[in-house]
Design a protein around this motif. Structure first.
Motif, PDB file in Angstrom:
ATOM      1  N   UNK A 146       0.696  -1.271  -0.081  1.00 30.26           N
ATOM      2  CA  UNK A 146       0.026   0.006   0.164  1.00 30.26           C
ATOM      3  C   UNK A 146       0.804   1.266  -0.039  1.00 30.26           C
ATOM      4  N   UNK A 147       0.438   2.060  -0.840  1.00 34.77           N
ATOM      5  CA  UNK A 147       1.175   3.666  -0.841  1.00 34.77           C
ATOM      6  C   UNK A 147       0.951   4.327   0.271  1.00 34.77           C
ATOM      7  N   UNK A 148       1.832   5.218   0.871  1.00 39.85           N
ATOM      8  CA  UNK A 148       1.775   6.146   1.763  1.00 39.85           C
ATOM      9  C   UNK A 148       2.639   7.288   1.685  1.00 39.85           C
ATOM     10  N   UNK A 149       2.327   8.040   0.415  1.00 41.65           N
ATOM     11  CA  UNK A 149       3.195   9.324  -0.010  1.00 41.65           C
ATOM     12  C   UNK A 149       2.003  10.186  -0.584  1.00 41.65           C
ATOM     13  N   UNK A 150       2.479  11.408  -0.710  1.00 43.69           N
ATOM     14  CA  UNK A 150       1.782  12.583  -0.918  1.00 43.69           C
ATOM     15  C   UNK A 150       1.059  12.073  -2.403  1.00 43.69           C
ATOM     16  N   UNK A 151      -0.110  12.353  -2.407  1.00 42.12           N
ATOM     17  CA  UNK A 151      -1.030  12.089  -3.615  1.00 42.12           C
ATOM     18  C   UNK A 151      -0.553  12.666  -4.613  1.00 42.12           C
ATOM     19  N   UNK A 152       0.072  13.916  -4.761  1.00 38.70           N
ATOM     20  CA  UNK A 152       0.623  14.518  -6.102  1.00 38.70           C
ATOM     21  C   UNK A 152       1.975  13.752  -6.331  1.00 38.70           C
ATOM     22  N   UNK A 153       2.802  13.280  -5.626  1.00 40.21           N
ATOM     23  CA  UNK A 153       3.709  12.320  -5.948  1.00 40.21           C
ATOM     24  C   UNK A 153       3.333  10.936  -6.698  1.00 40.21           C
ATOM     25  N   UNK A 154       1.990  10.651  -6.211  1.00 39.48           N
ATOM     26  CA  UNK A 154       1.446   9.372  -6.657  1.00 39.48           C
ATOM     27  C   UNK A 154       0.903   9.755  -8.224  1.00 39.48           C
ATOM     28  N   UNK A 155       0.101  10.769  -8.370  1.00 41.33           N
ATOM     29  CA  UNK A 155      -0.211  11.471  -9.512  1.00 41.33           C
ATOM     30  C   UNK A 155       1.033  11.434 -10.650  1.00 41.33           C
ATOM     31  N   UNK A 156       1.977  12.104 -10.161  1.00 45.35           N
ATOM     32  CA  UNK A 156       3.231  12.147 -11.075  1.00 45.35           C
ATOM     33  C   UNK A 156       3.740  10.669 -11.642  1.00 45.35           C
ATOM     34  N   UNK A 157       3.714   9.750 -10.804  1.00 47.73           N
ATOM     35  CA  UNK A 157       4.205   8.439 -11.027  1.00 47.73           C
ATOM     36  C   UNK A 157       3.399   7.687 -11.922  1.00 47.73           C
ATOM     37  N   UNK A 158       1.965   7.947 -11.510  1.00 44.17           N
ATOM     38  CA  UNK A 158       0.896   7.184 -12.383  1.00 44.17           C
ATOM     39  C   UNK A 158       1.013   7.837 -13.896  1.00 44.17           C
ATOM     40  N   UNK A 159       0.866   9.202 -14.062  1.00 42.99           N
ATOM     41  CA  UNK A 159       1.122   9.996 -15.231  1.00 42.99           C
ATOM     42  C   UNK A 159       2.390   9.231 -16.128  1.00 42.99           C
ATOM     43  N   UNK A 160       3.223   9.165 -15.351  1.00 45.87           N
ATOM     44  CA  UNK A 160       4.637   8.692 -16.362  1.00 45.87           C
ATOM     45  C   UNK A 160       4.367   7.251 -16.818  1.00 45.87           C
ATOM     46  N   UNK A 161       3.710   6.492 -15.782  1.00 41.32           N
ATOM     47  CA  UNK A 161       3.358   5.033 -16.215  1.00 41.32           C
ATOM     48  C   UNK A 161       2.458   5.216 -17.391  1.00 41.32           C
ATOM     49  N   UNK A 162       1.509   5.880 -17.386  1.00 40.51           N
ATOM     50  CA  UNK A 162       0.575   5.976 -18.490  1.00 40.51           C
ATOM     51  C   UNK A 162       1.289   6.455 -19.771  1.00 40.51           C
ATOM     52  N   UNK A 163       2.108   7.322 -19.680  1.00 38.20           N
ATOM     53  CA  UNK A 163       2.744   7.671 -20.670  1.00 38.20           C
ATOM     54  C   UNK A 163       3.581   6.550 -21.340  1.00 38.20           C
TER      55      UNK A 163
END
Length: 317
Positions: free
Chosen positions: A1-18
């Motif tokens: 489970x993730x426990x980091x800032x949601x913005x960091x999760x969004x950045x990581x997910x955006x890169x994965x989608x790209x």
């Protein structure tokens, strides 16, 4: 489970989608992005999300974000064993409805609470809440004070945590609970069948019982196995936390048989430890047939004067 800032999760997910956009189906991008908890972002972070190339290029993603901001927050966390979330610099303490409310600085999933009470005796319960509206009772010790019924019984969820069942128990019993917790059943009343006893070797271990919750006790009753008139010397210790033990009965220099009616100063008890000190049994074992707490007979029956024979009682004038 993730426990980091949601913005960091969004950045990581955006890169994965790209990196994987050629492999994704038509709805997979929005399904993945909908799992992000945008409610936890401040205005500056949300502004970065809205200005990102991923969101500006897809109106559906922007709709997902807007919808997420109005929905119930999804639960997500990380595993942190042996961490005290109620440290002084992380909590707010106040009074509510006659009790004490402790507010942590962030939501946590917990399954263990430890607290220390002063030397007084209490009845209490513990409730927890996320938003102080709906409360759930997780601990209820409101009825443990001075019980009149036997709490050292299997039906009250007491268990034997130390001690060995004699082989005769395993012959007449098949249920694991009745084998392990034999001394917590009142089968001693069946005089037609010897159901054995629980024992420990002298100088090796003890017989120990754990109660289901703390109880205020001031008496116990035990039945020693004295099939051939064996005698025993023993001690009884009790504890609340299994670390600090208190001697409540010392019969280490006595020669005891059969029923033992024990009375002591009232105290809070979770663990009961009976330790044999000496015995006349050739096997050099301390043998216990039954234990109950509190004693289920009147303490007025404790004989404080020398025993008088039946003929003496009948012939007295």
């Amino acid at each position: 489970m993730a426990y980091v800032k949601e913005l960091d999760i969004f950045r990581a997910v955006s890169q994965w989608i790209k990196d994987n956009q050629d492999k994704l189906g038509p709805n997979e991008k929005t399904n993945i992005l909908s799992a992000i908890r945008y409610q936890l972002m401040d205005e500056k972070e949300l502004s970065e999300v809205r200005r990102s190339k991923l969101v500006r290029s897809d109106r559906n993603i922007l709709d997902v974000i807007k919808k997420s901001l109005t929905q119930t927050l999804n639960d997500r966390g990380r595993l942190e064993p042996n961490v005290n979330f109620a440290q002084e610099n992380l909590i707010e303490v106040s009074q509510i409805d006659g009790g004490t409310m402790i507010v942590l600085d962030h939501p946590v999933n917990i399954n263990y609470i430890e607290m220390e009470l002063c030397s007084c005796t209490y009845s209490y319960y513990i409730e927890v809440s996320i938003a102080k509206y709906s409360w759930f009772r997780v601990i209820d010790h409101s009825n443990y004070d001075s019980p009149k019924y036997n709490v050292a019984s299997s039906s009250m969820d007491a268990t034997v945590t130390n001690g060995y069942p004699h082989w005769t128990i395993k012959v007449v019993e098949t249920l694991p609970d009745k084998i392990q917790n034999a001394i917590l059943y009142d089968d001693y009343k069946n005089l037609l069948l010897d159901r054995g006893y629980t024992y420990h070797d002298l100088e090796l271990g003890c017989i120990e019982v754990q109660l289901a919750q703390p109880y205020l006790l001031s008496s116990m009753r035990m039945l020693l196995w004295d099939h051939q008139k064996f005698t025993y010397g023993y001690t009884v210790h009790v504890s609340v936390n299994h670390e600090d033990w208190f001697l409540i009965i010392d019969k280490s220099n006595k020669s005891c048989q059969s029923w033992q009616l024990l009375q002591f100063e009232q105290r809070l008890v979770v663990y009961i430890r009976v330790t044999g000190v000496h015995t006349s049994c050739p096997d050099k074992t301390f043998n216990l047939k039954y234990l109950e707490a509190p004693a289920q007979v009147s303490l007025a029956f404790i004989i404080k004067k020398p025993w008088k024979s039946i003929p003496w009682l009948l012939n007295r004038k």
